[in-house]
Motif scaffolding. Sequence first.
Motif: not given
Length: 94
Positions: A51-56
Amino acid sequence: MTNAPEPAPARRRASPAEAEIRDAVVAYLHAHLPDARLIHELPVGGCRADIVAVRPDRLIIFEIKSERDTLKRLDLQLKHFGRVTEDVVVVAHR
């Protein structure tokens, strides 16, 4: 020749324990990082991040290890993931 998109890579069938851990991680991320986009089974280097959590401003990789997994690949996975982000979390079964 058509310009049809390539099919997404097949996800491997998770064990019940891995599915339970994945569900818990996703629930945690929805509660604590509601603005993050979650990507499952993202290729990173020669490995796949669970799982990869992507935020700016941030990228967090989560690697799940259930009781069925071995830790043989973990060093290599951490090496590949560490080239992309400093935020790598290993989530292990009890």
